[in-house]
Write an enzyme that holds these catalytic residues in place. Structure first.
Site, PDB file in Angstrom:
ATOM      1  CD  GLU A 287      -2.817   1.397   0.398  1.00 55.94           C
ATOM      2  OE1 GLU A 287      -3.834   0.731   0.523  1.00 55.94           O
ATOM      3  OE2 GLU A 287      -2.649   2.187  -0.553  1.00 55.94           O
TER       4      GLU A 287
ATOM      5  CG  ASP B 125      -0.769   4.727  -1.015  1.00 55.21           C
ATOM      6  OD1 ASP B 125      -1.284   4.041  -1.911  1.00 55.21           O
ATOM      7  OD2 ASP B 125      -1.146   4.697   0.169  1.00 55.21           O
TER       8      ASP B 125
ATOM      9  CB  SER C 235      -5.142   1.863  -2.687  1.00 52.26           C
ATOM     10  OG  SER C 235      -5.387   1.684  -1.343  1.00 52.26           O
TER      11      SER C 235
END
Ligand SMILES: *[C@@H]1O[C@H](CO)[C@@H](O)[C@H](O)[C@H]1NC(C)=O
Ligand SMILES: *[C@@H]1O[C@H](CO)[C@@H](O)[C@H](O)[C@H]1NC(C)=O
Ligand SMILES: *[C@@H]1O[C@H](CO)[C@@H](O)[C@H](O)[C@H]1NC(C)=O
Ligand SMILES: *[C@@H]1O[C@H](CO)[C@@H](O)[C@H](O)[C@H]1NC(C)=O
Ligand SMILES: *[C@@H]1O[C@H](CO)[C@@H](O)[C@H](O)[C@H]1NC(C)=O
Length: 565
Positions: free
Chosen positions: A278, A282, A479
């Site tokens: 994640e 990002d 995300s």
């Protein structure tokens, strides 16, 4: 005959503050997934955070409405740290009422936020149960390392009503399963990096170059160092500089020197050496698109094992920074109901305060379609729609997901819908009313027509190529969309600063007025969930704003023109 009070009654009188109790918040049961273990031991010490009522939230809201709305005389005159504090700090009366309560009950409150709106008290469970008419118990959840102490009901002594907004943790139950990347897959064989979004490639791989081509995003490096972009990281998700370097060498070899990120930490956060998919996704899709924009990664530690506390501590951390980042992106969320109204409202007001400082607060909308933040198959059959928080907070900009290039359509997992806590804000009443007209008469879904509708916008969110632990992977989820949109906003801020204009700050009033035509409307798609049958009741994308893709996907040049207008 001699009468004597039973001992338990005496204890009860000693333990309670005098006067009656007013129910503050309750739930009938812990949310699905939480298992009750038994009562918390009377002597267990718990630390409760107390949100003292801010002296003028309504005033800040009014001022923000003015400064965020195009055409007003103080448009984009963002407030200083001290100016925001004058609204957010508790009144002297509130402080004295709480201090008197604490003193009578032998508590020692510690102020834990720069605006003075949070104090903490540490006390035994027996005393907390008595003071707040609670029944603290232990609960477990598969995503948590150990049991947590919560109560299904919490009350306030009458003298605190109107002076205390939140007691936490009490009735909020938020697991640690808040990341929004449902699908990560390995790329074993890859060809040359795609130079444009290739609609004949059945994998539909997305790269920074593809996104630049699709949304008209320039590759020109940003020039201003004062305007920074912050990626928030939770749950021990650690971005890796080496993975970022490998990603940029692969997909943005033109960025020289390659972007690195600055580490910031809260709650004993660190930068562990374990790669977090994640966090890497990002950081790579902000650095890969917001060319040369200074990048920060905020690692929020898992000290409290509670996502709601992590979010509180993120806002209070930023409240104490004189020159905060101008854009923040967060790819985490959970079901709104798990937070409960008082906690959700306090966190959301925290974003209002950040918006007033000129920070664009951007969140992924969630990955469970109309059925909450995540793709849990057991929620498929239930036609009660589950909103996602913080995506449904009216003071954040929430970003849904699309896939496909010709045409671009809403993904089946893009979360969207209507809050059960926050009413439809002024800036979107027309947009929401337009969408509600498209819903068939016999629509069987259960949702709150009076709530804040989300998301606001969308970008691609499927099959993003990225690097984690040295491996080239593909991931999807909202995300991927939130960093993409945040990067675009950061590039526009760079142009505004260069033109000696204020940054975009709280975006929504601008997005729903002057900028609404800077988006390509996405009118195809159905958000029943990634693994729920496609025929399940859900929303359909529609012409104009809809709760799958908001206004649609951005067109950089049009958005820049609207911003400079
Ligand atoms: C697009 O994808 C197809 C199928 O994978 C491939 O044959 C073609 O070379 C690709 N085109 C470009 C411009 O990358
Ligand atoms: C967190 O960091 C603070 C300050 O560095 C330290 O005093 C404290 O012991 C740490 N707490 C834990 C649980 O590691
Ligand atoms: C549907 O799910 C929601 C949230 O999990 C729950 O509150 C509600 O009771 C469920 N409804 C039915 C009919 O099962
Ligand atoms: C619907 O949303 C409003 C806020 O707009 C809230 O006050 C109300 O309680 C919600 N209804 C339900 C059934 O959750
Ligand atoms: C949802 O979309 C994904 C990605 O295109 C696909 O793999 C999945 O089969 C779809 N799910 C349903 C139930 O249609």
């Amino acid at each position: 005959m001699v009468f004597s009070w039973p001992l338990s009654v005496l204890l009860a009188i000693v333990g309670t503050s005098f006067g009656s109790m007013v129910l503050h918040e309750k739930r009938t049961a812990a949310p699905t997934g939480f298992v009750r273990v038994g009562p918390a031991p009377a002597s267990e010490m718990i630390r409760l955070r107390v949100a003292l009522t801010s002296n003028n939230v309504a005033g800040l809201q009014e001022q923000l409405k003015s400064i965020a709305t195009p055409g007003s005389s103080d448009f984009r005159q963002w407030l200083s740290m001290e100016e925001v504090k004058t609204y957010m700090q508790p009144s002297a009366a509130t402080i004295s009422v709480f201090d008197a309560f604490a003193s009578v009950n032998g508590l020692t409150p510690t102020v834990i936020s720069p605006n003075g709106d949070w104090v903490s008290i540490t006390l035994p469970v027996s005393k907390a149960n008595a003071l707040f008419a609670a029944e603290f118990e232990h609960f477990t959840h598969p995503s948590l390392h150990g049991p947590i102490t919560r109560t299904l009901s919490v009350s306030l002594p009458t003298e605190l009503v109107g002076h205390v907004d939140v007691l936490h943790p009490t009735t909020a139950f938020v697991g640690r399963d808040s990341r929004l990347v449902p699908a990560v897959s390995r790329i074993d064989k890859r060809g040359e990096p795609a130079t444009s979004c290739n609609s004949t490639d059945s994998t539909g791989t997305v790269t920074p170059t593809c996104l630049q081509d699709l949304y008209g995003i320039p590759t020109t490096p940003a020039t201003e160092t004062s305007s920074t972009l912050l990626v928030a990281g939770y749950d021990n998700e650690w971005a890796q500089q080496a993975d970022l370097a490998q990603f940029l060498a692969l997909l943005r070899p033109d960025i020289s020197p390659p972007t690195t990120f600055i580490l910031l930490t809260v709650d004993n956060g660190t930068l562990g050496t374990v790669a977090g998919p994640e966090a890497n996704l990002d950081v790579q899709y902000t650095a890969g698109i917001a060319t040369n924009v200074p990048l920060e990664f905020l690692s929020v530690g898992t000290l409290f094992e509670d996502f709601a506390t992590d979010l509180f501590d993120t806002t209070t951390f930023l409240d104490g920074i004189e020159s905060p980042p101008t854009v923040m992106t967060t790819s985490y969320g959970n079901d709104e109901d798990n937070f409960g109204a008082s906690v959700a409202t306090k966190i959301c007001n925290g974003y209002m305060a950040l918006g007033a400082r000129g920070i664009s607060v951007i969140f992924a909308s969630g990955d469970g379609g109309v059925r909450g933040g995540h793709d849990f198959a057991d929620e498929c059959a239930n036609n009660t729609f589950i909103p996602v928080f913080p995506a449904a907070c009216p003071f954040v900009t929430s970003v849904g997901s699309t896939q496909g290039f010709a045409p671009e359509k809403a993904t089946n997992f893009t979360s969207g819908g209507f809050s059960n806590v926050f009413p439809t804000p002024y800036y979107q009443t027309e947009a929401v009313a337009g969408f509600l007209e498209t819903i068939p008469e016999d629509f069987a879904g259960t949702f709150n027509e009076t709530g804040r509708g989300y998301p606001d916008v969308a970008t691609q969110g499927w099959n993003f190529e990225f690097v984690s632990d040295g491996k080239v992977l593909r991931a999807g989820g909202t995300s991927a969309s939130s960093p993409t949109f945040a990067a675009i906003i950061a590039l526009i801020n760079d142009r505004l600063v260069s033109a000696q204009k204020p940054v975009l700050g709280f975006l929504n009033p601008f997005l729903y007025s002057r900028a609404s035509s800077a988006f390509t409307d996405i009118a195809i798609g159905h958000n029943s969930g990634l693994s729920c049958p496609p025929f399940s009741i859900a929303f359909d994308a529609a012409v104009g704003w809809d709760p799958l893709t908001g206004f649609g996907t951005p067109n950089f040049e049009d958005l820049l023109a609207a911003a400079l207008d």
